[in-house]
Design an enzyme around this catalytic site. Structure first.
Site, short mmCIF file in Angstrom:
data_model
loop_
_atom_site.label_atom_id
_atom_site.label_comp_id
_atom_site.label_asym_id
_atom_site.label_seq_id
_atom_site.Cartn_x
_atom_site.Cartn_y
_atom_site.Cartn_z
NE ARG A 154 16.91 -55.74 -57.74
CZ ARG A 154 16.15 -54.75 -57.62
NH1 ARG A 154 16.73 -53.74 -56.58
NH2 ARG A 154 14.96 -53.82 -57.65
CB SER A 161 13.84 -58.49 -63.92
OG SER A 161 12.88 -57.59 -64.09
CD GLU A 201 16.06 -58.88 -60.44
OE1 GLU A 201 15.12 -58.79 -59.96
OE2 GLU A 201 16.33 -58.25 -61.08
#
Length: 302
Positions: A174, A224, A294
């Site tokens: 990520r 998320s 995130e």
């Protein structure tokens, strides 16, 4: 700001608005105003925009659909540049795809899968744009953007437009080079591979069904919230800690998926931040695990 707005309008860069509420442009439906909001009319409009805001030393930030973004209730200082439909071209040449940063990631997965090309099945339920997917190295179901990106076309603040190959994008979980270095992904070249069209479509539909059945997209949310603290999973840890359903104001940890925070109606960024901080403190105290977000948290003076 009025002088800069006039200059942007005179250069015909695209849509230019002052004090635009970012709650209109984030999937959480949260966020105060941007001093200047710009939706460039193509890559040329984006280059002109960058030239003007750099010359005026104006802070800036690029967004797509705002699917991974928590914006301060006080808004964002300076300029917000939105890459939308005007930067959403799509060209296909065999196994290669060249696509604008404003193109919907879900739509791209659908279009390409119907061509019998494999590699984007994981993206079938990921909201946001191609540019955002490059920026975050978006991924799911064991795959990620780094697996299919060949090159990213990046505009830097000094006006340079450069194609950067995958090896130089510093991809990890990520994360990409664009999170460490100022630049805007304006296009991406993807390397896909031929496959069985029926199998590809079935795989993508399976992923979309899973997201629909397990994630609360019936309410405003940003996807998320926390990165998985591998080998653990963020949602499992949060649920194990008894935090599913925890609520502050109109923000709540989803009853459906504990790594989602939903807006029940009038949630503020401060409500979401209070939940994020409570989760971090609780998981640290109970399991000695550091939780990292995130979603990108953007404060007024970042």
């Amino acid at each position: 700001m009025r002088e800069i707005i006039r200059e942007l309008e005179n250069e015909n860069v695209g849509k230019v608005l002052g004090s635009e509420p970012l709650s209109k442009h984030t999937m959480w439906k949260i966020g105060g105003p941007a001093d200047i909001f710009i939706e460039p009319d193509g890559i040329d409009g984006l280059k002109k925009t960058m030239n003007i805001i750099t010359r005026h030393h104006l802070p800036w930030r690029a967004i797509g659909r705002g699917s991974n973004l928590l914006v301060d209730d006080a808004g964002i200082e300076g300029a917000v540049i939105k890459l939308g439909p005007n930067v959403s071209h799509l060209e296909q040449d065999g196994d290669f795809v060249r696509v604008g940063a404003g193109y919907s990631f879900i739509k791209l997965a659908n279009v390409i899968s119907k061509q019998g090309l494999s590699g984007l099945e994981f993206a079938g339920g990921i909201p946001g744009t191609v540019g955002g997917a490059v920026f975050m190295n978006a991924g799911a179901h064991g795959s990620e953007m780094a697996n299919i990106l060949k090159e990213a076309h990046v505009l830097f603040p000094d006006g340079r437009l450069e194609w950067i190959n995958k090896e130089d994008m510093d991809f990890s979980y990520r994360t990409s080079r664009l999170q460490k270095e100022k630049g805007i992904c304006v296009e991406a070249k993807l390397q896909l591979k031929p496959g069985d069209k029926k199998a590809i479509m079935e795989e993508m539909q399976k992923h979309k069904r899973y997201r629909r059945e397990t994630q609360p997209w019936n309410r405003p949310c940003a996807g998320s919230v926390f990165r998985n603290p591998l080998p653990d999973h963020a949602g499992a840890l949060i649920e194990k800690a008894g935090l599913k359903g925890y609520r502050v104001g109109d923000a709540q940890i989803s009853e459906m998926h504990s790594n989602f925070i939903v807006n029940l109606g009038e949630a503020k960024a401060s409500d979401v931040l209070a939940i994020i901080n409570h989760v971090k403190e609780t998981i640290r105290r109970l399991y000695n695990v550091e939780m990292r977000t995130e979603v990108e948290i953007v404060n007024r003076h970042d």
